[in-house]
Design a protein around this motif. Structure first.
Motif, mmCIF file in Angstrom:
data_model
loop_
_atom_site.group_PDB
_atom_site.id
_atom_site.type_symbol
_atom_site.label_atom_id
_atom_site.label_comp_id
_atom_site.label_asym_id
_atom_site.label_seq_id
_atom_site.Cartn_x
_atom_site.Cartn_y
_atom_site.Cartn_z
ATOM 1 N N LEU A 1 0.839 -1.193 0.000
ATOM 2 C CA LEU A 1 0.000 0.000 0.000
ATOM 3 C C LEU A 1 0.876 1.247 0.000
ATOM 4 C CD1 LEU A 1 -2.559 -1.143 2.731
ATOM 5 C CD2 LEU A 1 -2.773 -1.366 0.237
ATOM 6 N N VAL A 2 0.659 2.119 -0.969
ATOM 7 C CA VAL A 2 1.425 3.360 -1.079
ATOM 8 C C VAL A 2 0.451 4.524 -1.047
ATOM 9 C CG1 VAL A 2 3.034 4.711 -2.481
ATOM 10 C CG2 VAL A 2 3.208 2.209 -2.426
ATOM 11 N N GLU A 3 0.647 5.454 -0.117
ATOM 12 C CA GLU A 3 -0.196 6.624 0.014
ATOM 13 C C GLU A 3 0.669 7.877 0.054
ATOM 14 O OE1 GLU A 3 -2.501 6.053 3.511
ATOM 15 O OE2 GLU A 3 -3.595 4.304 2.724
ATOM 16 N N GLU B 1 -5.659 -5.601 6.135
ATOM 17 C CA GLU B 1 -4.508 -4.728 5.914
ATOM 18 C C GLU B 1 -3.662 -4.677 7.179
ATOM 19 O OE1 GLU B 1 -5.657 -0.870 4.584
ATOM 20 O OE2 GLU B 1 -6.514 -1.586 2.689
ATOM 21 N N GLU B 2 -2.376 -4.607 6.985
ATOM 22 C CA GLU B 2 -1.443 -4.472 8.104
ATOM 23 C C GLU B 2 -0.550 -3.284 7.781
ATOM 24 O OE1 GLU B 2 -0.590 -5.383 11.745
ATOM 25 O OE2 GLU B 2 -1.362 -7.166 10.712
ATOM 26 N N ARG B 3 -0.368 -2.392 8.740
ATOM 27 C CA ARG B 3 0.418 -1.182 8.503
ATOM 28 C C ARG B 3 1.573 -1.075 9.488
ATOM 29 N NH1 ARG B 3 -2.696 3.439 5.591
ATOM 30 N NH2 ARG B 3 -4.226 2.218 4.413
ATOM 31 N N ALA B 4 2.633 -0.405 9.025
ATOM 32 C CA ALA B 4 3.815 -0.213 9.866
ATOM 33 C C ALA B 4 4.668 0.891 9.253
ATOM 34 C CB ALA B 4 4.616 -1.513 9.969
ATOM 35 N N PRO C 1 10.633 5.985 9.630
ATOM 36 C CA PRO C 1 9.321 5.572 9.117
ATOM 37 C C PRO C 1 9.186 5.745 7.619
ATOM 38 C CG PRO C 1 9.172 7.753 10.066
ATOM 39 C CD PRO C 1 10.574 7.255 10.353
ATOM 40 N N GLY C 2 8.154 5.109 7.069
ATOM 41 C CA GLY C 2 7.811 5.299 5.680
ATOM 42 C C GLY C 2 8.701 4.588 4.697
ATOM 43 N N ALA C 3 9.470 3.605 5.169
ATOM 44 C CA ALA C 3 10.441 2.966 4.280
ATOM 45 C C ALA C 3 9.900 1.678 3.717
ATOM 46 C CB ALA C 3 11.728 2.679 5.036
ATOM 47 N N TRP C 4 10.225 1.427 2.438
ATOM 48 C CA TRP C 4 10.028 0.052 1.934
ATOM 49 C C TRP C 4 11.381 -0.394 1.468
ATOM 50 C CZ3 TRP C 4 10.964 -2.571 -2.476
ATOM 51 C CH2 TRP C 4 11.112 -1.840 -3.653
ATOM 52 N N CYS C 5 11.773 -1.562 1.915
ATOM 53 C CA CYS C 5 13.145 -1.992 1.719
ATOM 54 C C CYS C 5 13.171 -3.352 1.061
ATOM 55 C CB CYS C 5 13.872 -2.108 3.058
ATOM 56 S SG CYS C 5 13.586 -0.695 4.118
ATOM 57 N N GLY C 6 14.179 -3.594 0.255
ATOM 58 C CA GLY C 6 14.317 -4.892 -0.388
ATOM 59 C C GLY C 6 15.418 -5.688 0.264
ATOM 60 N N VAL C 7 15.147 -6.897 0.621
ATOM 61 C CA VAL C 7 16.184 -7.763 1.161
ATOM 62 C C VAL C 7 16.233 -9.027 0.346
ATOM 63 C CG1 VAL C 7 15.967 -6.854 3.479
ATOM 64 C CG2 VAL C 7 14.607 -8.812 2.823
ATOM 65 N N VAL D 1 2.992 2.461 3.247
ATOM 66 C CA VAL D 1 2.385 2.519 4.578
ATOM 67 C C VAL D 1 1.947 1.161 5.102
ATOM 68 C CG1 VAL D 1 1.612 4.893 4.251
ATOM 69 C CG2 VAL D 1 0.104 3.002 3.601
ATOM 70 N N GLY D 2 1.880 0.147 4.235
ATOM 71 C CA GLY D 2 1.410 -1.145 4.714
ATOM 72 C C GLY D 2 1.269 -2.142 3.585
#
Length: 628
Positions: free
Chosen positions: A252-254, A275-278, A610-616, A259-260
């Motif tokens: 989810l991108v806002e 939905e799960e948010r973090a 906060p607000g990060a999306w990361c690739g591992v 955001v989740g």
């Protein structure tokens, strides 16, 4: 609310989750589609026996090595490792008159090759030097992405001096260096470790495998499934959780910020969506799956990632495999736990021909592993793996295991018989010892891991892959980050140990900033930056070339209340950023710094940005660059 969400529970995801939990005290939620955690490091049981679906051996795990230290840290030292026999890989090439066991150690390896091919003595010496040089080239590539931006140009200069034959096709290098086709076949038969045949693979992929296992191979006591179980304990102790049978449908991108996630819970009789948010969203399922399936396909995010998706499409897909899992009444004479590579064909490896021969019940190449001996299981087991093009199985795409029809069952039966017959030529008595057999195909891999077409190797390690820039642009002008970024097997290599490095390395897997306190930075800062160079140097020398494919990104909203929070005192976890607007500062370091802080008894608590999306990274199956 959790502090971070991680999609997938492969080794890269678990390493990231374990470090966030144990080093920063974050509550991490790991969402896994399968009913067992671990990704391709998990194991399964049938009739009391156990098999390891992806992990077959791991290099660079001697006590004191960085990968070993990292796993000891994540598991509290509870995970023990068994050293495989000194001759961990045996190559059976009857048409070339070769049955060779590869010894541990560079000097022993070179002496063996020279004794077998005395006329190639000078070429063998140059080959060994080229392999080490290329390994160093790749290592410096990882180091360049881990050092502060000001130091990167110097590292890039040093890397350029070592480039040499790194991006030359493996097949071209072998033909240029060696005259004897038998020697070329011996050196390249293990291309299954990195999943791309010599005609397409970059020489650097070959070199990394050779160097990774140069000092021998190891295997986790109790089987590969122990890795996930023991890392999970640290995650749970910090208030986190690994949820199984959770199918993530979308990130989810806002307002330009991740955001989740939207999830379908399939653990019960009826699927339930939620939905799960973090503050932090981490994808560990691979670049292709993340960019093409989870991120929005329309709107600003799709426009921002369009170039990356196009490049991924041009790179194509890697290989897949058919695996035969066997329970034996007993181990045949001479079986000691070493792997066996078989190649009864001559000439270049042709995946299309190999697939056709395999489906026809007459395979010419295979890899044999004996997981029961390696793990200490009392049951005698074996695995036979043969590489196949996934397109050959697409007529059954969308079907479920056990419901694919009689023609599919007839096909798997023919492949099972053919693989058993082939293995018996190298391990006499194996065929008569078989008590139970089960076949897994690319469809099986896709069903349980969601890797498209069952291509568990991720993006193929071709020269084009190493040259590709998969960093997400900063803005519509397509200016890119100072560090390349990827996710899952998006970067350059494979493996169990490689999965660790992917989550620690470069442009960003959730790291501690190495910049001076007070410096303008979108990340966090360390109050003892002078200690970091030694950590990066010694840590990377041992583990960076195992594999790489982690990255951290941030689609950061400028009004986020925690965006400009002053850095707390001590060591704190932050994230590398990929920002949706131009001009934002970018600062990244590595979790090796965080480990160093713990070793130095420095404070290690803090909140991630906060607000990060990361690739591992995710591991592969027949892996390996770090473990297969």
């Amino acid at each position: 609310m959790y502090d971070a969400l991680i999609i997938g529970s492969g080794i890269g995801s678990l390493t990231t989750a374990g470090l966030l939990a144990q080093t920063a005290g974050l509550r991490v939620l790991v969402l896994e589609k399968h009913s067992t955690p671990g990704g391709l490091t998990h194991s399964f049981r049938a009739m009391g026996a156990s098999w390891d679906v992806g992990l077959h051996y791991v290099g660079d795990m001697e006590p004191g090595s960085r990968p070993r230290q990292l796993l000891d840290y994540l598991t509290g030292g509870a995970l023990s490792w068994t050293r495989m026999p000194p001759g961990y890989d045996r190559f059976y090439l009857p048409d070339h008159g070769l049955d060779v066991t590869i010894p541990s150690g560079l000097q022993a390896y070179r002496r063996l090759l020279t004794s077998l091919f005395p006329r190639e003595k000078r070429a063998i010496r140059r080959y060994c030097a080229d392999v080490q040089r290329t390994y160093s080239w790749m290592s410096l590539g990882y180091v360049r992405e881990m050092v502060p931006p000001r130091a990167a140009p110097a590292v890039r200069l040093a890397q350029r001096a070592l480039a040499g034959c790194a991006l030359e096709l493996t097949e071209h290098y072998m033909e240029r260096r060696f005259h004897d086709p038998a020697l070329r076949a011996l050196l390249t038969t293990h291309w299954g470790d990195y999943g791309v045949e010599p005609a397409r693979s970059a020489f650097v992929a070959h070199a990394m495998i050779v160097c990774h296992y140069m000092n021998g191979a190891w295997f986790p006591s109790g089987g590969s499934g122990q890795i996930a179980r023991m890392i999970e304990e640290g995650i749970v102790e910090a208030g986190g959780q690994i949820r199984l049978a959770q199918d993530v449908e979308e990130i989810l991108v806002e307002d330009g910020t991740a955001v989740g996630v939207r999830v379908t819970d399939r653990s019960g009789p009826t699927p339930v969506s939620y939905e799960e948010r973090a503050p932090i969203i981490i994808s560990g399922i691979g670049a292709r799956e993340t960019y093409t399936r989870l991120l929005p396909a329309t709107g600003p995010t799709a426009a921002l990632t369009a170039r990356v998706r196009e490049r991924i499409a041009r790179l194509g897909h890697g290989a897949s495999a058919v695996t035969l899992y066997l329970t034996l009444n007993h181990y045949p004479n001479g079986v000691d736990g070493s792997n066996v590579w078989i190649n009864t064909a001559t000439g270049r490896a042709d995946p299309a021909r190999m697939s056709a021969d395999l489906l026809g019940g007459h395979p010419h190449s295979a890899f044999i592993s004996f997981p029961g001996i390696k793990s200490g299981d009392t049951h005698a087991t074996a695995e036979i793996v043969s590489f196949a093009q996934p397109e050959a199985f697409q007529r059954w795409a969308g079907t479920r295991p056990g419901l694919r029809g009689e023609d599919y069952e007839a096909l798997t039966s023919a492949m099972s018989q053919g693989l058993t017959d082939l293995a018996d030529t190298a391990v006499p008595g194996l065929k008569d010892a078989v008590r139970y057999a089960e076949v897994g195909t690319p469809l099986t891999i896709e069903h349980f891991t969601s890797h498209s077409l069952g291509c568990f190797y991720g993006l193929p390690l071709t020269p084009e892959r190493f040259r590709a820039d998969l960093a997400t642009p900063l803005d519509p002008h397509h200016r890119t980050l100072p560090h390349r970024a990827g996710c899952g097997n998006a970067r350059n290599c494979r493996g169990c140990s490689g999965g660790h490095v992917r989550c620690l390395q470069g442009s960003g897997a959730l790291g501690v900033s190495a910049h001076q306190p007070g410096a303008a930075s979108g990340g966090y800062q360390a109050n003892q930056p002078q200690t970091l160079s030694g950590v990066r140097g010694s840590a990377q020398r041992r583990s960076e070339a195992l594999s790489s494919n982690s990255a951290a990104r941030q689609l950061d909203h400028p009004n986020n209340p925690r965006h400009h929070t002053p850095a707390p005192t001590g060591w704190n976890l932050g994230c590398g950023s990929v920002r949706a607007r131009a001009g934002c500062p970018f600062r990244v370091a590595t979790l090796f710094d965080c480990l160093h802080a713990r070793e130095s008894r420095a404070p290690a608590r803090g909140r991630a940005h906060p607000g990060a999306w990361c690739g591992v990274g995710t591991p592969r199956t027949k892996r390996r660059r770090g473990g297969s």
